[in-house]
Design a protein around this motif. Structure first.
Motif, PDB file in Angstrom:
ATOM      1  N   ASP A  62       0.867  -1.171   0.000  1.00 49.84           N
ATOM      2  CA  ASP A  62       0.000   0.000   0.000  1.00 49.84           C
ATOM      3  C   ASP A  62       0.905   1.223   0.000  1.00 49.84           C
ATOM      4  OD1 ASP A  62      -2.749   0.984   0.012  1.00 49.84           O
ATOM      5  OD2 ASP A  62      -2.274   1.836   1.963  1.00 49.84           O
ATOM      6  N   ARG A  63       0.322   2.393  -0.185  1.00 45.29           N
ATOM      7  CA  ARG A  63       1.113   3.630  -0.197  1.00 45.29           C
ATOM      8  C   ARG A  63       0.869   4.486   1.039  1.00 45.29           C
ATOM      9  NH1 ARG A  63      -2.307   3.979  -4.727  1.00 45.29           N
ATOM     10  NH2 ARG A  63      -0.531   3.695  -6.105  1.00 45.29           N
ATOM     11  N   LYS A  64       0.123   3.963   2.025  1.00 45.70           N
ATOM     12  CA  LYS A  64      -0.038   4.687   3.282  1.00 45.70           C
ATOM     13  C   LYS A  64       1.229   4.522   4.123  1.00 45.70           C
ATOM     14  CE  LYS A  64      -4.501   5.652   2.669  1.00 45.70           C
ATOM     15  NZ  LYS A  64      -4.756   4.870   1.436  1.00 45.70           N
ATOM     16  N   GLY A 237      14.891  -0.366   1.025  1.00 44.76           N
ATOM     17  CA  GLY A 237      14.754   1.077   0.852  1.00 44.76           C
ATOM     18  C   GLY A 237      14.014   1.459  -0.422  1.00 44.76           C
ATOM     19  N   PRO A 238      14.369   0.853  -1.579  1.00 44.19           N
ATOM     20  CA  PRO A 238      13.641   1.187  -2.813  1.00 44.19           C
ATOM     21  C   PRO A 238      12.145   0.871  -2.728  1.00 44.19           C
ATOM     22  CG  PRO A 238      15.719   0.132  -3.339  1.00 44.19           C
ATOM     23  CD  PRO A 238      15.550   0.004  -1.855  1.00 44.19           C
ATOM     24  N   ALA A 239      11.780  -0.239  -2.086  1.00 49.67           N
ATOM     25  CA  ALA A 239      10.364  -0.586  -1.939  1.00 49.67           C
ATOM     26  C   ALA A 239       9.638   0.459  -1.105  1.00 49.67           C
ATOM     27  CB  ALA A 239      10.222  -1.973  -1.303  1.00 49.67           C
ATOM     28  N   PHE A 240      10.298   0.938  -0.043  1.00 51.58           N
ATOM     29  CA  PHE A 240       9.703   1.976   0.800  1.00 51.58           C
ATOM     30  C   PHE A 240       9.494   3.257   0.019  1.00 51.58           C
ATOM     31  CE2 PHE A 240      10.146   5.687   3.510  1.00 51.58           C
ATOM     32  CZ  PHE A 240       9.268   5.425   4.554  1.00 51.58           C
ATOM     33  N   LEU A 241      10.516   3.691  -0.717  1.00 50.34           N
ATOM     34  CA  LEU A 241      10.425   4.950  -1.453  1.00 50.34           C
ATOM     35  C   LEU A 241       9.372   4.871  -2.555  1.00 50.34           C
ATOM     36  CD1 LEU A 241      14.213   5.890  -1.739  1.00 50.34           C
ATOM     37  CD2 LEU A 241      12.498   6.933  -0.245  1.00 50.34           C
ATOM     38  N   TYR A 242       9.296   3.741  -3.236  1.00 49.91           N
ATOM     39  CA  TYR A 242       8.309   3.626  -4.302  1.00 49.91           C
ATOM     40  C   TYR A 242       6.897   3.676  -3.734  1.00 49.91           C
ATOM     41  CZ  TYR A 242       5.514   2.093  -8.195  1.00 49.91           C
ATOM     42  OH  TYR A 242       4.540   2.043  -9.166  1.00 49.91           O
ATOM     43  N   THR A 246       6.909   7.574  -4.859  1.00 51.99           N
ATOM     44  CA  THR A 246       6.874   7.485  -6.317  1.00 51.99           C
ATOM     45  C   THR A 246       5.514   7.043  -6.826  1.00 51.99           C
ATOM     46  OG1 THR A 246       9.215   6.874  -6.249  1.00 51.99           O
ATOM     47  CG2 THR A 246       8.060   6.583  -8.337  1.00 51.99           C
ATOM     48  N   SER A 247       4.923   6.056  -6.170  1.00 53.69           N
ATOM     49  CA  SER A 247       3.649   5.520  -6.651  1.00 53.69           C
ATOM     50  C   SER A 247       2.521   6.537  -6.544  1.00 53.69           C
ATOM     51  CB  SER A 247       3.281   4.252  -5.864  1.00 53.69           C
ATOM     52  OG  SER A 247       2.947   4.568  -4.527  1.00 53.69           O
ATOM     53  N   ILE A 248       2.634   7.466  -5.606  1.00 50.32           N
ATOM     54  CA  ILE A 248       1.591   8.489  -5.461  1.00 50.32           C
ATOM     55  C   ILE A 248       1.526   9.349  -6.716  1.00 50.32           C
ATOM     56  CG2 ILE A 248       0.865  10.506  -4.127  1.00 50.32           C
ATOM     57  CD1 ILE A 248       2.177   9.205  -1.685  1.00 50.32           C
ATOM     58  N   ALA A 249       2.698   9.736  -7.214  1.00 51.62           N
ATOM     59  CA  ALA A 249       2.742  10.554  -8.430  1.00 51.62           C
ATOM     60  C   ALA A 249       2.353   9.758  -9.664  1.00 51.62           C
ATOM     61  CB  ALA A 249       4.143  11.138  -8.603  1.00 51.62           C
ATOM     62  N   ALA A 250       2.558   8.423  -9.622  1.00 54.88           N
ATOM     63  CA  ALA A 250       2.270   7.594 -10.796  1.00 54.88           C
ATOM     64  C   ALA A 250       0.791   7.262 -10.942  1.00 54.88           C
ATOM     65  CB  ALA A 250       3.086   6.298 -10.726  1.00 54.88           C
ATOM     66  N   ARG A 251       0.023   7.415  -9.857  1.00 50.91           N
ATOM     67  CA  ARG A 251      -1.396   7.052  -9.914  1.00 50.91           C
ATOM     68  C   ARG A 251      -2.143   7.995 -10.853  1.00 50.91           C
ATOM     69  NH1 ARG A 251      -4.578   6.651  -4.340  1.00 50.91           N
ATOM     70  NH2 ARG A 251      -3.927   8.835  -4.302  1.00 50.91           N
ATOM     71  N   GLN A 252      -3.010   7.430 -11.670  1.00 48.29           N
ATOM     72  CA  GLN A 252      -3.770   8.221 -12.627  1.00 48.29           C
ATOM     73  C   GLN A 252      -4.916   8.942 -11.925  1.00 48.29           C
ATOM     74  OE1 GLN A 252      -4.958   5.927 -16.070  1.00 48.29           O
ATOM     75  NE2 GLN A 252      -3.160   4.605 -15.916  1.00 48.29           N
ATOM     76  N   PRO A 253      -5.184  10.183 -12.319  1.00 48.02           N
ATOM     77  CA  PRO A 253      -6.285  10.916 -11.682  1.00 48.02           C
ATOM     78  C   PRO A 253      -7.634  10.358 -12.114  1.00 48.02           C
ATOM     79  CG  PRO A 253      -5.392  12.192 -13.517  1.00 48.02           C
ATOM     80  CD  PRO A 253      -4.484  10.993 -13.338  1.00 48.02           C
ATOM     81  N   ASP A 254      -8.609  10.522 -11.233  1.00 54.93           N
ATOM     82  CA  ASP A 254      -9.971  10.161 -11.606  1.00 54.93           C
ATOM     83  C   ASP A 254     -10.488  11.149 -12.644  1.00 54.93           C
ATOM     84  OD1 ASP A 254     -10.304   7.957  -9.834  1.00 54.93           O
ATOM     85  OD2 ASP A 254     -10.508   9.360  -8.166  1.00 54.93           O
ATOM     86  N   PRO A 255     -11.516  10.791 -13.421  1.00 60.24           N
ATOM     87  CA  PRO A 255     -12.092  11.736 -14.379  1.00 60.24           C
ATOM     88  C   PRO A 255     -12.463  13.045 -13.697  1.00 60.24           C
ATOM     89  CG  PRO A 255     -13.005   9.553 -14.704  1.00 60.24           C
ATOM     90  CD  PRO A 255     -12.187   9.477 -13.454  1.00 60.24           C
ATOM     91  N   ILE A 256     -12.220  14.154 -14.381  1.00 54.28           N
ATOM     92  CA  ILE A 256     -12.392  15.470 -13.769  1.00 54.28           C
ATOM     93  C   ILE A 256     -13.825  15.696 -13.314  1.00 54.28           C
ATOM     94  CG2 ILE A 256     -12.803  16.576 -16.012  1.00 54.28           C
ATOM     95  CD1 ILE A 256     -11.022  18.061 -12.877  1.00 54.28           C
TER      96      ILE A 256
END
Length: 487
Positions: A62-64, A237-242, A246-256
């Motif tokens: 998860d990203r929390k 460390g890489p798993a933690f950072l991702y 990183t994954s937060i920025a990679a997530r696609q936005p919901d339709p506007i």
């Protein structure tokens, strides 16, 4: 009304008792329900997995921040079903403590007559914004308002060293809150910048003031640095950072249009509180502690707007300063008291209707138990393609993937943002032949082609064991056909 009447009796009771009673009544419909919301179900599931040796971001993805799962560990240690009651009791205690500090800050601002109303406002509006259970802000709001109380208490402190100690305590609380959810960063930045501005207004020399400000920032970052340092030390460390960044920025936005619809809903629900806060701002003194509270509200709203998506519970952090500022309106002895009582009663009833309606729509313990009975308790692993992750610990069956939160593998916006290809991971799981597969009714935002893939594989290798209605949905439970080797 005589001096022995009920109103006089209630007025003589301590705040903690009054707020506890209001909170219990407002939240009682959720007690013991293991599926209040999919988010908190997953937090409990992850905490339970941690106690069994799983490592967040590696064994359960998860990203929390890890602090959120640690909050749930004490409750998860009690197992099921007792652990459900424990985390909900923890959330109840956090709500009451937060409300008490809201009232104290309202007192500090000179809004004593409206302080209790402001505290009750927080409790009541939680039910309207998905805060009826153990959402992350229910816990970290206590840390944030604690930090605010420390900063407010130092406003009249003439000793720089004492002010620094209070500031360090506030930033330490912000730092812990950041490890529950990173969105606290906006309020943390506001607290730190305000502290610097206040010190500058006291005509302090820039060099020591900036050095102390840097120290405050370091203290706020220590919990996150310790978490990253631990993962780095064990080679993850890489798993933690991702997962955390990183994954937060990679997530696609919901339709506007969907996002704007969510934002409109938040505005509609909170509009009475914003109206009260605006009237308090226009009517009264706006300097000193009151001006700071209104500025804090602006910072919290900014954080909400910047974060995007705007699900109901994203507004919960802003509810703290909003409730305090609304207390400024309730403090008016002329007309505001009657308006406040009527508004709180309406909001309370609306909140109860909301909580009961959501329980009916999502299902309750009895329906959920039927799904668990259909799954059975083993042997063999479980794969919840869509449904509630609480099915894993409730059934006691093993999992075959770190992606325990079902929508990570099935939702459109998670495509390319979880570190693996969604379809490849689903195919890998199904190739392992889990003993049971669960699908719920199709949901908005689901990748239909992945659902079609799962349905095709279950039609080939599984038999439909049960179709269990749960709220407005149905959970379809598929058992591996006899003769196949289950995992």
């Amino acid at each position: 009304m005589t001096q022995s009447g009920p109103i006089h009796f209630l007025a003589r009771q301590p705040r903690w008792l009054m707020l506890s009673l209001v909170a219990i009544i407002a939240r009682v419909a959720t007690f013991g329900n293991p599926i209040v919301h999919v988010d908190e179900s997953f937090y409990f599931v992850t905490a339970r997995a941690m106690l069994d040796g799983a490592l967040p971001f590696v064994d359960v993805w998860d990203r929390k921040p890890i602090g959120l799962f640690l909050v749930y560990v004490p409750a998860a240690a009690f197992g099921l079903p007792l652990g459900i009651w424990v985390y909900q009791a923890m959330a109840l205690a956090a709500v009451v403590a937060t409300a008490l500090l809201i009232a104290r800050l309202a007192d500090r601002a000179g809004w004593r007559r409206g302080a209790l109303a402001g505290a009750i406002t927080y409790i009541v509006w939680l039910d309207l914004l998905e805060g009826q259970g153990g959402q992350a802000p229910v816990f970290y709001n206590l840390l944030t308002v604690g930090a605010a109380a420390l900063i407010a208490s130092s406003d009249r402190d003439h000793d720089p060293r004492s002010r620094l100690r209070r500031g360090l305590g506030a930033m330490a609380l912000v730092g812990v809150a950041l490890q529950i959810k990173y969105s606290v960063v906006f309020e943390g930045l506001f607290f730190g910048l305000w502290w610097l501005w206040r010190e500058r207004m006291r005509r302090r020399h820039a060099v020591p003031m900036l050095a102390e400000g840097a120290l405050l920032a370091v203290v706020a970052l220590i919990p996150t640095a310790l978490a990253w340092g631990y993962y780095q030390a064990i080679g993850q460390g890489p798993a933690f950072l991702y997962a955390n960044f990183t994954s937060i920025a990679a997530r696609q936005p919901d339709p506007i249009l969907e996002q704007l619809g969510n934002l409109f809903k938040i505005v509609l629900i909170t509009s009475p509180l914003f109206a009260a806060a605006i009237l308090a701002f226009l009517r009264g003194e706006r300097r000193g502690i009151r001006g700071w509270l209104f500025a804090w509200l602006a910072a919290a709203v900014f954080g909400l707007l910047v974060f995007g998506s705007w699900f109901d519970h994203y507004a919960l952090p802003a509810l703290v300063p909003l409730s305090i500022c609304a207390a400024g309106f309730a403090d008016d002895p002329r007309r505001a008291s009657k308006i406040t009582v009527i508004a709180l009663l309406i909001a309370f009833l609306a909140g109860e209707v909301t909580v009961v309606t959501k329980r009916m729509g999502r299902g309750g313990p009895e329906q959920f138990a039927q799904v668990v009975d259909a799954i059975g308790h083993g042997p063999g692993c479980l794969y919840v393609y869509s449904g509630d992750s609480m099915l894993y610990p409730m059934s006691g069956r093993c999992r075959l993937s770190p992606y325990v939160f079902p929508s990570h593998l099935g939702r459109k916006r998670e495509r390319g943002a979880i570190g693996v290809d969604q379809q490849a991971e689903i195919e890998r799981i199904l190739a392992l032949k889990p003993a049971v597969v669960v699908l719920r009714t199709p949901y908005f935002g689901e990748r239909s082609e992945l659902r079609a893939l799962v349905i095709m594989r279950t039609a080939r290798d599984y038999r439909l064991k049960a179709a269990v209605p749960i709220g407005r949905d149905t959970n379809f439970v598929y058992a591996l056909k006899s003769g196949d080797q289950a995992r």
